[in-house]
Design a protein around this motif. Structure first.
Motif, PDB file in Angstrom:
ATOM      1  N   GLY A   1       0.888  -1.023  -0.112  1.00 39.23           N
ATOM      2  CA  GLY A   1       0.068   0.023  -0.027  1.00 39.23           C
ATOM      3  C   GLY A   1       0.929   1.256  -0.137  1.00 39.23           C
ATOM      4  O   GLY A   1       1.819   1.223   0.640  1.00 39.23           O
ATOM      5  N   GLY A   2       0.374   2.264  -0.724  1.00 38.15           N
ATOM      6  CA  GLY A   2       0.976   3.465  -0.507  1.00 38.15           C
ATOM      7  C   GLY A   2       2.056   3.709  -1.096  1.00 38.15           C
ATOM      8  O   GLY A   2       3.131   4.779  -0.734  1.00 38.15           O
ATOM      9  N   VAL A   3       2.637   2.986  -2.249  1.00 40.38           N
ATOM     10  CA  VAL A   3       3.932   2.951  -2.752  1.00 40.38           C
ATOM     11  C   VAL A   3       3.951   3.916  -3.952  1.00 40.38           C
ATOM     12  O   VAL A   3       4.856   4.176  -4.782  1.00 40.38           O
ATOM     13  N   GLY A   4       2.746   4.501  -4.460  1.00 41.69           N
ATOM     14  CA  GLY A   4       2.606   5.700  -5.583  1.00 41.69           C
ATOM     15  C   GLY A   4       1.994   4.822  -6.790  1.00 41.69           C
ATOM     16  O   GLY A   4       2.263   5.616  -7.813  1.00 41.69           O
ATOM     17  N   LYS A   5       1.288   4.098  -6.387  1.00 39.73           N
ATOM     18  CA  LYS A   5       0.566   3.366  -7.711  1.00 39.73           C
ATOM     19  C   LYS A   5      -0.556   4.564  -8.351  1.00 39.73           C
ATOM     20  O   LYS A   5      -0.422   4.796  -9.435  1.00 39.73           O
ATOM     21  N   THR A   6      -1.234   5.173  -7.583  1.00 40.22           N
ATOM     22  CA  THR A   6      -2.443   5.782  -7.992  1.00 40.22           C
ATOM     23  C   THR A   6      -1.808   7.248  -8.514  1.00 40.22           C
ATOM     24  O   THR A   6      -2.303   7.644  -9.671  1.00 40.22           O
ATOM     25  N   THR A   7      -0.865   7.761  -7.864  1.00 33.74           N
ATOM     26  CA  THR A   7      -0.252   8.924  -8.400  1.00 33.74           C
ATOM     27  C   THR A   7       0.417   8.894  -9.749  1.00 33.74           C
ATOM     28  O   THR A   7       0.378   9.562 -10.405  1.00 33.74           O
ATOM     29  N   THR A   8       1.478   7.523  -9.847  1.00 33.19           N
ATOM     30  CA  THR A   8       1.811   7.158 -11.063  1.00 33.19           C
ATOM     31  C   THR A   8       0.768   7.033 -12.281  1.00 33.19           C
ATOM     32  O   THR A   8       0.923   7.557 -13.239  1.00 33.19           O
ATOM     33  N   ALA A   9      -0.470   6.383 -11.964  1.00 30.35           N
ATOM     34  CA  ALA A   9      -1.464   6.083 -12.846  1.00 30.35           C
ATOM     35  C   ALA A   9      -1.820   7.512 -13.461  1.00 30.35           C
ATOM     36  O   ALA A   9      -1.930   7.660 -14.708  1.00 30.35           O
ATOM     37  N   ILE A  10      -2.125   8.436 -12.389  1.00 25.96           N
ATOM     38  CA  ILE A  10      -2.637   9.793 -12.815  1.00 25.96           C
ATOM     39  C   ILE A  10      -1.622  10.571 -13.700  1.00 25.96           C
ATOM     40  O   ILE A  10      -2.091  11.215 -14.545  1.00 25.96           O
ATOM     41  N   ASN A  11      -0.433  10.711 -13.225  1.00 25.46           N
ATOM     42  CA  ASN A  11       0.642  11.597 -13.947  1.00 25.46           C
ATOM     43  C   ASN A  11       1.014  11.124 -15.258  1.00 25.46           C
ATOM     44  O   ASN A  11       1.375  11.642 -16.093  1.00 25.46           O
ATOM     45  N   VAL A  12       1.533   9.687 -15.283  1.00 23.64           N
ATOM     46  CA  VAL A  12       1.745   9.104 -16.413  1.00 23.64           C
ATOM     47  C   VAL A  12       0.666   8.871 -17.346  1.00 23.64           C
ATOM     48  O   VAL A  12       0.796   9.634 -18.600  1.00 23.64           O
ATOM     49  N   GLY A  13      -0.606   8.837 -17.020  1.00 29.40           N
ATOM     50  CA  GLY A  13      -1.620   8.880 -17.788  1.00 29.40           C
ATOM     51  C   GLY A  13      -1.877  10.344 -18.371  1.00 29.40           C
ATOM     52  O   GLY A  13      -2.082  10.372 -19.665  1.00 29.40           O
ATOM     53  N   THR A  14      -1.536  11.408 -17.643  1.00 36.32           N
ATOM     54  CA  THR A  14      -1.798  12.846 -18.058  1.00 36.32           C
ATOM     55  C   THR A  14      -0.707  13.050 -19.133  1.00 36.32           C
ATOM     56  O   THR A  14      -1.090  13.734 -20.131  1.00 36.32           O
ATOM     57  N   ALA A  15       0.325  12.525 -18.845  1.00 34.66           N
ATOM     58  CA  ALA A  15       1.648  12.961 -19.607  1.00 34.66           C
ATOM     59  C   ALA A  15       1.357  12.150 -20.974  1.00 34.66           C
ATOM     60  O   ALA A  15       1.712  12.675 -21.897  1.00 34.66           O
ATOM     61  N   LEU A  16       1.096  10.932 -20.918  1.00 34.79           N
ATOM     62  CA  LEU A  16       0.771  10.144 -22.167  1.00 34.79           C
ATOM     63  C   LEU A  16      -0.316  11.091 -22.996  1.00 34.79           C
ATOM     64  O   LEU A  16       0.047  11.182 -24.335  1.00 34.79           O
ATOM     65  N   ALA A  17      -1.362  11.411 -22.218  1.00 29.60           N
ATOM     66  CA  ALA A  17      -2.727  12.068 -23.043  1.00 29.60           C
ATOM     67  C   ALA A  17      -1.853  13.503 -23.928  1.00 29.60           C
ATOM     68  O   ALA A  17      -2.278  13.912 -24.847  1.00 29.60           O
ATOM     69  N   ALA A  18      -0.917  13.950 -23.033  1.00 28.31           N
ATOM     70  CA  ALA A  18      -0.307  15.306 -23.502  1.00 28.31           C
ATOM     71  C   ALA A  18       0.509  15.050 -24.861  1.00 28.31           C
ATOM     72  O   ALA A  18       0.694  16.040 -25.485  1.00 28.31           O
ATOM     73  N   THR A  19       0.901  13.838 -25.051  1.00 33.22           N
ATOM     74  CA  THR A  19       1.709  13.687 -26.207  1.00 33.22           C
ATOM     75  C   THR A  19       0.764  13.135 -27.048  1.00 33.22           C
ATOM     76  O   THR A  19       1.293  12.865 -28.411  1.00 33.22           O
ATOM     77  N   GLY A  20      -0.544  13.068 -26.900  1.00 36.20           N
ATOM     78  CA  GLY A  20      -1.423  12.879 -28.118  1.00 36.20           C
ATOM     79  C   GLY A  20      -2.003  11.614 -27.846  1.00 36.20           C
ATOM     80  O   GLY A  20      -3.072  11.237 -28.643  1.00 36.20           O
ATOM     81  N   GLN A  21      -1.581  10.739 -27.142  1.00 36.23           N
ATOM     82  CA  GLN A  21      -2.009   9.337 -26.844  1.00 36.23           C
ATOM     83  C   GLN A  21      -3.738   9.499 -26.554  1.00 36.23           C
ATOM     84  O   GLN A  21      -3.720  10.351 -25.319  1.00 36.23           O
ATOM     85  N   ARG A  22      -4.509   8.664 -26.768  1.00 40.83           N
ATOM     86  CA  ARG A  22      -5.875   8.681 -26.183  1.00 40.83           C
ATOM     87  C   ARG A  22      -5.768   7.693 -25.193  1.00 40.83           C
ATOM     88  O   ARG A  22      -5.694   6.428 -25.340  1.00 40.83           O
ATOM     89  N   VAL A  23      -6.061   8.239 -23.898  1.00 39.07           N
ATOM     90  CA  VAL A  23      -5.620   7.387 -22.727  1.00 39.07           C
ATOM     91  C   VAL A  23      -7.076   7.028 -21.871  1.00 39.07           C
ATOM     92  O   VAL A  23      -8.007   7.709 -21.750  1.00 39.07           O
TER      93      VAL A  23
END
Ligand code: ATP
Ligand code: MG
Length: 260
Positions: free
Chosen positions: A11-33
């Protein structure tokens, strides 16, 4: 479409923070996430500003009914980033799923049924356990992204995760690979974290991403504002690290696509 599960039973190792921010960064590069919130805590949904009242349809419906991905996915404030939100009901899903013969394949089937072409990348934010929800994610995914917190016991528990991956590979999903291990909450002022990061790299080798996510208070503040850190403060050290991590993820995608 590539499907990546973000998993670690700790628990609490950063899964959700990683999901949200990697998802956002991928979307910013044009990927539909599409981010699938597979945790009854619903932290990814809250962190992306989806209030409880906006969660009429959720991951629960996806797993326990014949609901289609298209029916349960909703847009977030981030362009090109959609989410299937999670509600408390999901905590009962592990038990309710037992009724189904194909209980390990419910998520895989739902993703398989969807109309191809709407999303390029699906990220699954797993709960902190190796129960049926996480197993559904591992059966559905092409690969895992494993956040590992830079702390003394970082490697403890990882062998259990890898044993589970091995079992899923041999029984259900032979193609399941490890996209990478991301070191999180790195604290420059603490020598121990350097030691931990060296040890982890010595043991796991190249599967560990070069990018290390620092401990950064902006990353922990952003969810209470319902926006990714990348939007809350795109220049903070945490956001910069997640942009770099997303770049590494993108570099590793072609290999996955070939295998998929
Ligand atoms: N790099 C970081 N720096 C500072 N705080 C962080 C960082 N990453 C995550 N946090 C904070 O630590 C807590 C746990 O992070 P997060 O929710 O991402 O972990 P998790 O693995 O998804 O947890 P759970 O297992 O409960 O789902 C949260 O309050 C989050 O805001
Ligand atoms: Mg979480």
């Amino acid at each position: 479409m590539i499907c990546i599960a973000i998993a670690n039973q700790k628990g609490g190792v950063g899964k959700t923070t990683t999901a949200i921010n990697v998802g956002t960064a991928l979307a910013a590069t044009g990927q539909r996430v599409l981010l699938i919130d597979l945790d009854p805590q619903g932290n990814a949904s809250t962190g992306l500003g989806i209030g409880r009242s906006d969660r009429d349809r959720s991951t629960y419906d996806l797993l326990l009914t014949d609901a289609e991905l298209e029916d349960v996915a909703i847009a977030t404030k981030v362009p090109r980033l959609d989410i299937v939100p999670a509600t408390q009901d999901l905590s009962g899903a592990e038990i309710e799923l037992i009724e189904f013969d194909a209980r390990t394949h419910r998520l895989d089937a739902a993703i398989g049924r969807h109309v191809a072409g709407r999303w390029d990348v699906v990220l699954i934010d797993c709960p902190p356990s190796l129960g049926l929800l996480t197993i559904n994610a591992m059966v559905a995914a092409h690969a895992l992204l494993v956040p590992l917190q830079c702390e003394f016991f970082a490697l403890e528990g990882l062998s259990q995760l890898l044993t589970t991956v091995e079992r899923i590979r041999s029984r259900f999903n032979p193609g399941l690979s490890i996209l990478g291990v991301a070191l999180t909450m790195y604290d420059r002022r603490n020598r121990l974290t350097d030691q931990v990061s060296d040890d982890v790299r010595a043991v796991l080798g190249k599967v560990v991403f070069d990018t290390v996510i620092p401990r950064n208070v902006r990353l922990s503040e952003a969810p209470s504002h319902g926006v990714p850190a990348l939007i809350y403060d795109y220049r903070c050290a945490g956001s910069e690290a997640y942009i770099a991590l997303a770049r590494e993820v993108i570099d590793r995608l072609p290999k996955l696509k070939k295998a998929a």
